[in-house]
Structure formats: structure tokens, C-alpha cells
Design a protein around this motif. Structure first.
Motif, short mmCIF file in Angstrom:
data_model
loop_
_atom_site.label_atom_id
_atom_site.label_comp_id
_atom_site.label_asym_id
_atom_site.label_seq_id
_atom_site.Cartn_x
_atom_site.Cartn_y
_atom_site.Cartn_z
N PRO A 92 -6.04 15.48 6.68
CA PRO A 92 -6.54 14.13 6.39
C PRO A 92 -7.69 14.14 5.38
O PRO A 92 -7.77 13.26 4.53
N LEU A 104 1.30 9.48 0.02
CA LEU A 104 1.09 10.90 0.32
C LEU A 104 0.05 11.03 1.43
O LEU A 104 0.07 11.97 2.22
N TYR A 105 -0.85 10.06 1.49
CA TYR A 105 -1.90 10.08 2.52
C TYR A 105 -1.34 9.60 3.86
O TYR A 105 -1.39 10.34 4.85
N MET A 150 -6.79 -1.39 -3.92
CA MET A 150 -5.72 -2.17 -3.28
C MET A 150 -6.30 -3.01 -2.15
O MET A 150 -5.92 -4.17 -1.97
N LEU A 151 -7.26 -2.42 -1.40
CA LEU A 151 -7.85 -3.16 -0.29
C LEU A 151 -8.52 -4.43 -0.82
O LEU A 151 -8.35 -5.52 -0.26
N PHE A 198 0.85 -1.20 0.00
CA PHE A 198 0.00 0.00 0.00
C PHE A 198 0.88 1.24 0.00
O PHE A 198 0.71 2.15 -0.81
N ALA A 222 -15.88 4.04 7.66
CA ALA A 222 -15.57 4.07 9.10
C ALA A 222 -14.10 4.41 9.34
O ALA A 222 -13.76 5.03 10.35
N ILE A 223 -13.22 4.00 8.42
CA ILE A 223 -11.79 4.27 8.63
C ILE A 223 -11.28 5.39 7.73
O ILE A 223 -10.08 5.59 7.62
N LEU A 224 -12.20 6.11 7.07
CA LEU A 224 -11.76 7.19 6.19
C LEU A 224 -12.43 8.50 6.60
O LEU A 224 -13.63 8.52 6.87
N PRO A 225 -11.66 9.60 6.66
CA PRO A 225 -12.28 10.91 6.88
C PRO A 225 -13.12 11.27 5.65
O PRO A 225 -13.00 10.61 4.60
N ILE A 251 -7.64 9.14 -4.36
CA ILE A 251 -6.83 8.27 -3.50
C ILE A 251 -7.71 7.21 -2.85
O ILE A 251 -7.31 6.06 -2.70
N LEU A 279 -7.45 8.06 10.03
CA LEU A 279 -8.43 9.04 10.52
C LEU A 279 -7.75 10.32 10.98
O LEU A 279 -8.41 11.23 11.47
N ARG A 282 -6.39 13.99 2.15
CA ARG A 282 -5.54 12.81 1.99
C ARG A 282 -4.06 13.19 1.80
O ARG A 282 -3.21 12.69 2.50
N ILE A 283 -3.77 14.10 0.86
CA ILE A 283 -2.35 14.32 0.53
C ILE A 283 -1.66 15.17 1.58
O ILE A 283 -2.29 15.94 2.31
N ALA A 337 -5.91 -6.86 -1.58
CA ALA A 337 -5.29 -7.29 -0.33
C ALA A 337 -6.16 -8.31 0.39
O ALA A 337 -5.68 -9.36 0.82
N LEU A 382 -8.09 4.42 -5.28
CA LEU A 382 -6.88 3.60 -5.26
C LEU A 382 -6.88 2.71 -4.03
O LEU A 382 -6.65 1.49 -4.11
N PHE A 383 -7.19 3.31 -2.88
CA PHE A 383 -7.16 2.55 -1.63
C PHE A 383 -8.12 1.36 -1.70
O PHE A 383 -7.74 0.23 -1.41
N ARG A 414 -9.06 20.06 10.14
CA ARG A 414 -7.81 20.29 10.87
C ARG A 414 -6.62 20.25 9.91
O ARG A 414 -6.54 19.40 9.04
#
Lengths: 205, 542, 94, 341
Positions: free
Chosen positions: D175, B371-372, D51-52, B363, D31-34, D44, B440, D178-179, D55, D47-48, D202
């Protein structure tokens, strides 16, 4: 580091033959060890050299490059080359069982090495008075660190040469057992090679 | 026989562990004990960290102290725990496994060990003298403005670097020149192969870190200006130098572990290793590839964008040799007769946890996703799955596997299994939530975090405490077993590698007479009970 | 030591020849570096690089006996050199 | 292999692939992503998820195989024999070398496409300079000559952040975008983004930068073009206000970037490095015995380390405000803080 090399040289003789049954690949363990050490030395100088090149390319300091005295250092280079030459002469001497010869030639090597260091010292002092110091520019920092650590290696080589001469004097070397001289030679020639490269990349290119 | 008993008397003299002893077995034990001591210190620091992070807000450490704690946790666990402990196994086992009477350079070997307590002392001192507080990565310019402890820390790490370089020289030379009769490269146990790969990696990578640390020390002590930005110094330079060592360092820490796994699985599956050559070569491939991926730690730095893609590709490709190993291990246990000793359990635990570390590694190799998650708790989770779920599990696997050989006593299997259960649950509970908290929005190395991350961090801390407990169980087990565990036979696991073809613990010169190798190291199931016939075959062979 | 078997390949004669070669090349380098000569920088630098590689090669091959010794030493020595080139290159362009 | 096994294998493969596809497409992983506040976030996350999905399939194969083996091949009581002497299987080994190789190559190519998408330079982007310093963020809008401590961005507009640092390396991270990009002293790194979701998020520092690293937090406000223009308008006026007026004193507090480290509702400052300044006017005299409110505040500005409020760290606040501020500016600032009751 120098101490380690000493211990490495010391070892082999202590082991009876059955200690190393199966001399695989016909490699002598002391020479192999030395070459491995040199290969990591390549990377040590590699780190410093890359730093130097990085700054030479990205933060050039022409005024200070102009200060470098190629002729003086050229002579110094020649001296170091000669000292390498006398090492191999010493090696053939001991291979012909000529203990006096190896002591004489390594003596000359020490002398030449000392002259090289003196020359480098003179160069440093000269540059210092011309305003090129550890902190005058990143180029200067890299220059002094790189050449300085090479000088340190030469110095270690001097001590080592002295010890080798002493061992020869004690009669530890002969036409059959000259590993110590050869190992020291490898180190000294390596330091010489490093200087050949540095001379080109620092002073010429 | 009489000489035997004399040697045994010397064996039992504990004082030699505190002297300059050139016997690789003594040095191996010195390595192991020292490393485990540092493991305790590093672990204690980890407990402090997790307690501070138990809940949001600054509880009992302020930013400065916290940074000192994480810096020393990282430095100790990497330079003084995992690297030395694996070197310790190699010191003890490698000569035995190749049928040698000692290492090629016994004195150099002793030097490599004694550099560790000295270097360790420096690293610990840095804690008390103005402290290194920049993380183990010591990024400039932060590490230039840091207090004096940083210099002491750097000196310590340089010494430890010399230790592993000298060790590597010894391992390679020993493997090349001291193999017993009939021990060709294809008869080498896979642990030896992995040490070969590791050593080559150490030889090439470590000196670069030494050079880099010298630059920092020069800046701090002699007033050079390598990293003075105003004068044109470049912070990225340090990152290149540092990661050129410190990424390979990950493989330096995992390859020997993979080697241990490859020893343990066949023995307790009573089956030959699946794809010997594939595993051996994949170790080599990893160490070569591992040298060409360092810049993937700098994707978010201002490095030249064009460079990121090649480094992404090389980093991704590392997954292939790693995958080969994992599948080969599966193939090894497949159709075997599995016996679940603690050693075997830790090996299986290694596979299941290292897998997660490996996948998340892919990953992060992907530039956009990096970048994340770069420098977030996602990374912390990933690296602990690799280094704890991977390296540390393999260390315990090897410990339970070789303990009888080293001490001549058996370990308590029940306690071992309890430790495994606690450790496996604890580790997953600690590190899995980190992926979520990172994504998060929890950056790495923070003493405080956003309130909404409280529950995830609570889980992590609970897991950490379970881990701590499991370690206590382990030390209790090890201590009691070493003192009064039942006597072990010379080959309690009916293994076929040479270290088992001599007494437990082995005599001073390892073998009464050097064994002659007539078959590969994992020839299980060839003939019924091959393991029994081979031993005699070995010793009489000479 | 196995190098005894290959003594002929490092007799003083060869050593001397190599030494003279090295000395001459160094002289040429110093001469080339003098600003009086009107040679383009690029051309001159390529010469310098080639010369130094040649010199290093000569020392390694003859003074350090890589030519006559087991090829293994050569590989062990060249491996890091290649890594170094990659590293230096990446570092300078990044 | 027996036809029955082949069929089983095929069924297994189909199941696994469906699971993978589901994870990559439909199953909810929010739940695990802002939330996604910018275009880059959308790319992104794609992409995640891809890949998930891959995986999860690999994970299930390996762990599944492991667990199956553990139960299926456990040694029976008292059994001493060995397993079958299988040394390998070239076909299998080739397969499990090639398939991962193909997978990582595909992921690399896909990642490269995503990368070019999120880093495509925008047309006439709004350029903002981001300066990281221990331990605060500062934002400069060069066209409007505005400097602020919280980042405001107009929605759906190409943004080009020019990120650098005054002291050590920091890393600019939101967050929700992402970048992230490192703020490296002596160099400017560019971060391209396109905000898509209005709201307040933030801004964190992701690179260890010293004792205040965790507190180096401020906010980014994404708002409609109109709101943004008003805000920037207001900001640029602040500078002109005379320090005699209350607004002028507030402006001073803002332009001196006090708000990047201190919370003060009146100046809607949200800094958390130092103690909150709400009600400072009221509690000032209670802090140090023998110092009245006025002197305490003056001292705290000029010699920050003279007295450290419980729970905060010394040496975080610059101690050079003596030079930075003119006498009357200092005067006005103290006055302003005294008003905060």
C-alpha cells in the motif's frame, strides 16, 4: 437449447391474431427469436474460437497441424454444404405445398448431417491414434473442444430435422404455414456457416 | 363481466405458481419470489462474512470456509438475486407496458424461469459437495485445483446463463413484435427501453461466459489443458473471457434498475420525464460501450501495457451516458410536486448512492489509481454502491411501485419508510468505510486483516447489521400487506403507463380490450389531471 | 410469413447456382491448401479468409434469405459478428 | 433567466470550484492514505487528489440539487395538480453531456501522463525476482545469488521487480508504494519503483489464492545503501555456514524459507500462515501426548497434517520436506528448533 427452440417454434400457432396486435416492423416473431438466438450463438462460438485462435497464435503446435487431413475435411465440408442446399430445396417444396418433397429433402439433410458426423468421428479417432488427444497440447484441447461443440450443434440439428419431418408427416406444414421448416433452416444454415469459418481458420489458414 | 369473475377465480389459485405456467404474470411472480428467497440466503452469508470480519483475527471461519462463503455470496447475489429479480419485474410488467397479452414465447418464458431454481440448486449444492471456493470470478489456475464443487458451480452458472439468454430473446421479440396499436418506439416506457438495452447485452455477453465455463469444466472433467500453465495454458485467457461477460453483467444488473427509476420519478413528481430520448439512447449507449471495457479489470495483470490506455478511455466515457441519466432525473424532479412514497424514496436513494458508485468507478478506470485500489476493499465498496445502492434500491423502488398492481393490495407506507431509513443509513455505514479500509491496505476477500483497520471494519459490520434489520422489516411488510393489506385500485399512483390501464391484478389476458396509445407515457401536467382523463381515453380508444 | 411475398428471390434456380458456387469455392480452397503449390503463406491465407467470408455471406444472404428479408435480421446478426472480431483481436494480441 | 439568478449561479459556481481546488491541493486527506514510500505513491496521490477535487464538486452539485429539490418541491398537503409539463431542454442536455465528456477526457490524459511517469524504466535498476507461492513470497537477488523471505530495498535506487508465481495467481501489493502487480504463473510481469522513504512496510497478496490468502503477508524493508549492502552480504554468507554451528542451523531455517510462514524472532522471521515457533523447543512435547519434543518437531516437518495446532488450517504447509531435506539437514533443523526456548 434444442428444446427451447422447439417451444419457440410451437408458440406462434397457439396465439390468435389479436394476441399480437400491431405487428411492428413487419417482423415475424419466430424468425426474430431465432435470429436473436443465432446472434448469441455467434458469441458462444466466438468464445471458443477466440480461445482456439489465441493458442494457435501463441502456442502453435505444427506437428499436430500437420496431422490434420484437409482433403477429408474438405469432403466433409462439401457434404455439409449439400445438406444446407437440400434444406432450402425442402423449403421451396413446402412453399409449393409439396409435403412429400419437404420430407424427402429434409430426410436427405439428416442423412448428410449424419455422414458429416461420422466423418468427424473418423477424423477424431484417426487423430487420437496418431497421438493428438484432448490433453496432448493446448492446441489439441482447443481443436477438439471447438470442433466437438460444432459437432454437438449438428447432432442437435439432426434431432430437430427429425422432429420437423415428423411434423410435416402429421401435415402441420403447408404453403401457408411453413414457419417451422424455415426456422429449422435458419439453425441448420447457421451451423453450416460456422463450419465454413472453422474449416478455414482451423484447417486452411 | 362473468368471464372476468371466472378469471379472477383462476387468479386466486395459488397452486399455479408451482406449475409450468405460461402466463407471463405468473412467471413474473415466480421469478420475484424465487429471487427474494435467494436474496435471503445471500444476505445471511453476508452477515456471516461481516461477523467474521467484526474484529481482526480468525474468529469462527477458517480460510477455506470463508472462501466458500464469499464465493456463494457473490454468485447468489449476482446470478440468483439481482439478475432474476429484475427479469421478474420485466416479465410481469413489460407485456403490460406495451399493451401485449403475453410474451412472444410463453413456453420459452416458463423454461427461462424453471432453469433458475435448477441452476440455483447446483450453485447451492456446490456449497456442500467440496465447494467452490475461488470467489465468483473463479480465476484459473486456482479454480482448476479447487474441489469438485467448482464443476457443479460452473454447471449451475451455465444453466442460469441459458435462462437469461432465453429471457432476453423473449423480451426483445416481445418488444419488437407485440406492441399495441399506436405504441411506437418513442412511446415505449423507459423501463422497456432499458430492458431492450439489457437484453441485447445479455445476448452478446452471456454466451461468452458459457464458453469460458465450458473450458473450465472440460479442464476439470475431461482432462483438457486449457489452463495448465506448464503446457502453455494462459490464465489471462480466462480473465478476458470472464470479464467480457462479467463487466457487461454490471450493466445487465443496473440498466433495468435505471429503467425502474425512470418510471417512478415522473409519477411521483407529477412531471414528464426530463429528456426522454436522451435517457433512452443513453441506455443503448451504455450497453454498446459496456461491451468494450472489460479489460479494465485486468490493468494489474500482465496484459499488454499498450492495451490498457484504450480500455481506460472507453471505461471513462461510460460515465457520460450515465451522467446524462442522473442529470435528467434531477431535471425530472426539478419543479415537480414530489410525493415521498417508499417507492419514490428508494428512487431518490438510488440517485444519491449510485452517484457515489459511479464517481468511484471513474476513479478506478484511471489506470494508475487502479494499480493502487484494484482488488482492495475500495473495489468492494464501489461495487456495492453500484449493485446495492443502485440495483437493489431500484428493486425495492419497483417493488413498492408495482406491488399494488401485482397483488391487488397496498403496502404499508410507514413500514416502507422505516425500511428505507434503515437501509439508506445501513448501506452508507457499511460501504463508505470500505473505501478507506481499502486504501489503507485491506485486500479483497481476506478472512483476516491488519489490526489498525479494526475500527473501520467495526463500522462496516454495524452498518451490515442495520441493513439486515431493514430487510427483516421489508419481508414483514411485504408478507402482511400481501395477506391482508387494503385493496388497491387499478391505478393508485395515477400513473400513465399502460400497466395501470387495467385491473389490479390484471386479468389473464391483461386487457379486456387492447388499449390504443394516443400519447406518450409521461404526459403529466399537459392538461390539469391528464392522468384521470387518459385512462378512459385509452380503453374507449379501441 | 412475409417471406412469402418475396418467393421469387429464392427460387430453386438461384439456390442451385449458389450451391454450385459454394462447392466450387470449397474445391478451390482444398486445392490451394495443397503444399505442392508455391504460393506465399500470406497471400494464400488472405484468399482463404476472403473465400470463407464470401461463402458465409452467400449462405446467409440467399439460403437464410437475409437479402430479401427485413434488414433488421441482418443488423441483429452482424452486431455480434463485429463484437466477436473486436474480442478475438484483443484476446490474441493481449 | 433573471440577472439575479445568473449572479447567484455564478457565486455558487465560484464557491464550488474553490472547494474543489482546496480538496485537490490543501485539505489534508492523509487520514485515508498510507505514507508515501515510493515515487509512484507521490504521483498516484497527486492523481487521486485531483480526481477527488473534481468528484467533490460533482457530488455537491448532484446531492445538493437532490436535497434542494426534495425540500423545495415537496407536494403540499391535499395538492393534487401536476408539475409543469417540461419535456427537456436541449441546451441543458448538451451542457451536461459535454462537460462530463471533457472532464473524463482530461482525467484520461492526466492519468496517461502519470502512468508513463511511474512506469518509466530506470537506469541500471536493481533487478529482484519475486516469486509468489501458496502462501508465501520469495525474493531472489540474482547478482548476489541470495534468496530471502523478506524484501530489502536500498533507498532512492531504481528497482525492477520481476514478478511471477509458482502455482496460482497472486498479486504483489505494498500500500505504501500504491502500485500492485499480479504474480501470474507462466509469465513474468515487471514492476518498476523507486523507494523514497526508509522504513518497514507490509507486502500483501491482493488476489484470492486459496485458504491462506489473508496470511500471505511479509515485509519490505527500505534502508540506506550501506545497511542494504551489509544485509545482502550477511545473506550471501549464510549459505556457506556449516550446519554444525548454531549460525549454520539458523541459516538453514532461513534458506529453507520456513520464516515465510512461521514467526521466529531468532531468525527475525515474521510469517503468520503457520503457528509461531518462538519457544517451540519448550512447548513441543506438550502438543501431542506420547510424542517427545524431538519426534513431534520431526513429524511436524515431515507430515505437517498429522497434527494441526489450534486455530490453524491443514494442507497449507508443503508435505514434501522429506524429499527437500537431506537427513543431516533435517537433523540440524530439528536441533535448531529444539534450541528455541
Amino acid at each position: 437449447m434444442e428444446k427451447a427452440m422447439e417451444t419457440m417454434k410451437a408458440e406462434g400457432s397457439h396465439h390468435e391474431d389479436h394476441f399480437r396486435a400491431g405487428k411492428a416492423l413487419g417482423l415475424d416473431h419466430r424468425k426474430l427469436g431465432m435470429w436473436l438466438f443465432l446472434s448469441s450463438e455467434v458469441m458462444f462460438f466466438g468464445g471458443l474460437l477466440s480461445t482456439f485462435l489465441f493458442y494457435k497464435v501463441n502456442n502453435p503446435s505444427p506437428s499436430e497441424v500437420a496431422l490434420l487431413d484437409v482433403v477429408l475435411v474438405g469432403v466433409n465440408t462439401f457434404i455439409l454444404l449439400t445438406s444446407s442446399f437440400t434444406v432450402v430445396l425442402g423449403l421451396t417444396a413446402i412453399q409449393r405445398n409439396n409435403v412429400q418433397g419437404v420430407m424427402r429433402f429434409l430426410g436427405i439433410t439428416m442423412l448428410l448431417g449424419a455422414v458429416f458426423l461420422a466423418g468427424q468421428g473418423y477424423e477424431f479417432v484417426k487423430l487420437y491414434y496418431e497421438g493428438m488427444t484432448l490433453s496432448s497440447s493446448v492446441f489439441a484441447s482447443a481443436f477438439f473442444t471447438l470442433t466437438g461443440f460444432h459437432g454437438l450443434h449438428v447432432f442437435i440439428g439432426l434431432i430437430w430435422a427429425g422432429l420437423t419431418i415428423f411434423k410435416a408427416y402429421q401435415g402441420q406444414y403447408s404453403a401457408e404455414e411453413y414457419g417451422g421448416v424455415e426456422i429449422f433452416g435458419l439453425y441448420w444454415h447457421f451451423v453450416d456457416i460456422v463450419w465454413i469459418v472453422l474449416f478455414t481458420l482451423i484447417y486452411l489458414v | 363481466m362473468s368471464t372476468e369473475s371466472v378469471e379472477l377465480k383462476q387468479e386466486n389459485n395459488w397452486k399455479r405458481y408451482f406449475t409450468w405456467n405460461t402466463d407471463h404474470k405468473v412467471i413474473g411472480v415466480q421469478y420475484l419470489v424465487t429471487a427474494f428467497a435467494f436474496f435471503l440466503i445471500g444476505g445471511a452469508l453476508a452477515m456471516l462474512i461481516r461477523t467474521e470480519l467484526l474484529q481482526p483475527g480468525i474468529d469462527f471461519m477458517d480460510g477455506t470456509i470463508y472462501n466458500r462463503v464469499i464465493t456463494n455470496h457473490g454468485s447468489i447475489m449476482i446470478f440468483l438475486w439481482i439478475i432474476p429479480v429484475l427479469a421478474g419485474f420485466a416479465n410481469y410488467m413489460l407485456p403490460l407496458m406495451i399493451g401485449a397479452r403475453d410474451m412472444a414465447f410463453p413456453n420459452l418464458n416458463a423454461l427461462s424461469f424453471w432453469l433458475i431454481p435448477v441452476g440455483g440448486l447446483f450453485v447451492l449444492l456446490s456449497f456442500f459437495i467440496g465447494a467452490a471456493e475461488t470467489g465468483w470470478t473463479a480465476y484459473v489456475p486456482l479454480s482448476i485445483q479447487a474441489p469438485d464443487g467448482q464443476t457443479i458451480w460452473a454447471i449451475g452458472v451455465i444453466l442460469l446463463g441459458f435462462s437469461s439468454i432465453f429471457g432476453a430473446i423473449n423480451f426483445v421479440t416481445t418488444t419488437f413484435t407485440m406492441r399495441t396499436e399506436g405504441m411506437g418506439f418513442l412511446e415505449l416506457p423507459l423501463f422497456v427501453w432499458s430492458m431492450l438495452a439489457t437484453s441485447l447485452l445479455i445476448l452478446v455477453a452471456t454466451p461468452v461466459l458459457t464458453a469460458g465455463l465450458i473450458l473450465i469444466a472440460m479442464d476439470r472433467v475431461f482432462g483438457t489443458i486449457f489452463f495448465t500453465v506448464q503446457a502453455g495454458g494462459d490464465p489471462i485467457l480466462w480473465q478476458n473471457v470472464f470479464w467480457f461477460y462479467s463487466h457487461p453483467a454490471v450493466y445487465i444488473m443496473i440498466l433495468p434498475g435505471m429503467g425502474i427509476i425512470s418510471e417512478v420519478l415522473p409519477v411521483f413528481s407529477r412531471k414528464p420525464i426530463f429528456g426522454y430520448i436522451a435517457i433512452a439512447l443513453s441506455s443503448m449507449a451504455i450497453s454498446v460501450l459496456g461491451l468494450t471495457v472489460w479489460a479494465h479489470h485486468m490493468f494489474t495483470s500482465g496484459m499488454s501495457p499498450a492495451l490498457r490506455v484504450p480500455f481506460m478511455i472507453t471505461s471513462m466515457i461510460i460515465a457520460v451516458p450515465t451522467g446524462i441519466k442522473i442529470f435528467s432525473w434531477l431535471g425530472t424532479i426539478w419543479g415537480g410536486k414530489l410525493r415521498f412514497t417508499p417507492s419514490m424514496l428508494f428512487s431518490l436513494g438510488f440517485i444519491s448512492m449510485f452517484l457515489i458508485g459511479g464517481i468511484t468507478g471513474v476513479f478506478q478506470a484511471s489506470v494508475p489509481f487502479d494499480l493502487y485500489v484494484h482488488d482492495t476493499y475500495f473495489i468492494v465498496g464501489h461495487l456495492h454502491f453500484v449493485l446495492f445502492g443502485g440495483s437493489v434500491f431500484s428493486v425495492f423502488s419497483g417493488f413498492y411501485y408495482w406491488f399494488p398492481k401485482v397483488t391487488g393490495r397496498e403496502m404499508n407506507e410507514r413500514l416502507g419508510k422505516i425500511q428505507f431509513a434503515l437501509m439508506f443509513i445501513g448501506a452508507n455505514l457499511t460501504y463508505l468505510p470500505m473505501f478507506a479500509s481499502g486504501m489503507l491496505g485491506m485486500p479483497r476477500r481476506v478472512v483476516d486483516y491488519a489490526p489498525e483497520l479494526a475500527s473501520l471494519n467495526l463500522l462496516t459490520t454495524i452498518g451490515a447489521y442495520i441493513l439486515g434489520t431493514s430487510v427483516i422489516v421489508f419481508f414483514h411488510n411485504a408478507a402482511t400487506s400481501w395477506l391482508r393489506g387494503p385493496k388497491a385500485t387499478s391505478n393508485p399512483w395515477r400513473a400513465l403507463t399502460l400497466e395501470w390501464m387495467t385491473t389490479s391484478p390484471p386479468p389473464i389476458h391483461n386487457f379486456e380490450e387492447l388499449p390504443v396509445v394516443t400519447s406518450g407515457p409521461y404526459e403529466y401536467g399537459e392538461t390539469p389531471g391528464a392522468s384521470d382523463t387518459r385512462q378512459t381515453l385509452e380503453v374507449t380508444g379501441d | 410469413m412475409e417471406s412469402k411475398t418475396t418467393d421469387k428471390s429464392h427460387s430453386n434456380l438461384i439456390y442451385t447456382i449458389i450451391f454450385i458456387l459454394l462447392a466450387v469455392i470449397t474445391g478451390v480452397e482444398v486445392f490451394l491448401s495443397s503444399p505442392i503449390l508455391q504460393i506465399s503463406r500470406g497471400l494464400r491465407n488472405t484468399f482463404f479468409i476472403l473465400f470463407s467470408l464470401g461463402k458465409a455471406g452467400l449462405v446467409a444472404a440467399f439460403f437464410m434469405h437475409l437479402r430479401s428479408d427485413s434488414k433488421f435480421y441482418t443488423y441483429i446478426f452482424l452486431g455480434p459478428v463485429i463484437m466477436l472480431l473486436i474480442f478475438a483481436y484483443v484476446m490474441v494480441i493481449s | 433567466m433573471k440577472p439575479r439568478n445568473i449572479i447567484l449561479l455564478l457565486i455558487l459556481a465560484v464557491i464550488l470550484i474553490t472547494i474543489g481546488v482546496l480538496v485537490a491541493t490543501t485539505i489534508d486527506v492523509s487520514a485515508i492514505l498510507p505514507i508515501q514510500a515510493s515515487e509512484s505513491a507521490i504521483y498516484i496521490d497527486q492523481l487521486f487528489r485531483t480526481m477527488l477535487g473534481i468528484a467533490v464538486v460533482i457530488f455537491l452539485i448532484v446531492e445538493g440539487g437532490l436535497i434542494y429539490a426534495v425540500f423545495r418541491f415537496r407536494r403540499k398537503r391535499g395538492e393534487t395538480g401536476d408539475g409543469a409539463p417540461i419535456h427537456g431542454n436541449t441546451l441543458l442536455e448538451v451542457i451536461w453531456t459535454l462537460i462530463p465528456a471533457i472532464i473524463v477526457i482530461v482525467i484520461s490524459i492526466y492519468s496517461y501522463q502519470i502512468l508513463t511517469e511511474i512506469e518509466r524504466p530506470g537506469v541500471k535498476p536493481l533487478v529482484i525476482e519475486v516469486i509468489g507461492k501458496q502462501f508465501a513470497w520469495e525474493f531472489r537477488y540474482p547478482d548476489e545469488e541470495v534468496t530471502t523471505t523478506s524484501l530489502h530495498l536500498p533507498i532512492d535506487r531504481e528497482i525492477n521487480l520481476q514478478i511471477t508465481s509458482e502455482d496460482v495467481i497472486h498479486s504483489f501489493w505494498v500500500p505504501e508504494f500504491r502500485i500492485k502487480r499480479d504474480a501470474t504463473p507462466g509469465q513474468i510481469s515487471e514492476l518498476i519503483l523507486r523507494p523514497t522513504e526508509a522504513g518497514t512496510y507490509r507486502i500483501l497478496c491482493a488476489e484470492l489464492c486459496g485458504p491462506g490468502h489473508a496470511a500471505m503477508v511479509t515485509e519490505v524493508v527500505i534502508e540506506s545503501k550501506e545497511e542494504f549492502d551489509d544485509w545482502i552480504e550477511k545473506q550471501s554468507n549464510l549459505a556457506e555456514l556449516p550446519s554444525s554451528s548454531p549460525e549454520g542451523r539458523r541459516a538453514l531455517f532461513i534458506t529453507q524459507a520456513c520464516g515465510s510462514c512461521h514467526t521466529l524472532d531468532d531468525a527475525n522471521a515474521v510469517g503468520i500462515v503457520g503457528p509461531s515457533l518462538n519457544e517451540i523447543g519448550a512447548i513441543a512435547e506438550t502438543r501431542v501426548p506420547g510424542l517427545d519434543a524431538q519426534n513431534y518437531i520431526t513429524q511436524s516437518i515431515l507430515q505437517p497434517n498429522a497434527y494441526i495446532v489450534e486455530g490453524y488450517t491443514s494442507n497449507l504447509m508443503p508435505n514434501n520436506y522429506g524429499e527437500r531435506l537431506t537427513a543431516e539437514e533435517l537433523q540440524a533443523l530439528v536441533e535448531y528448533l529444539l534450541e528455541q526456548k
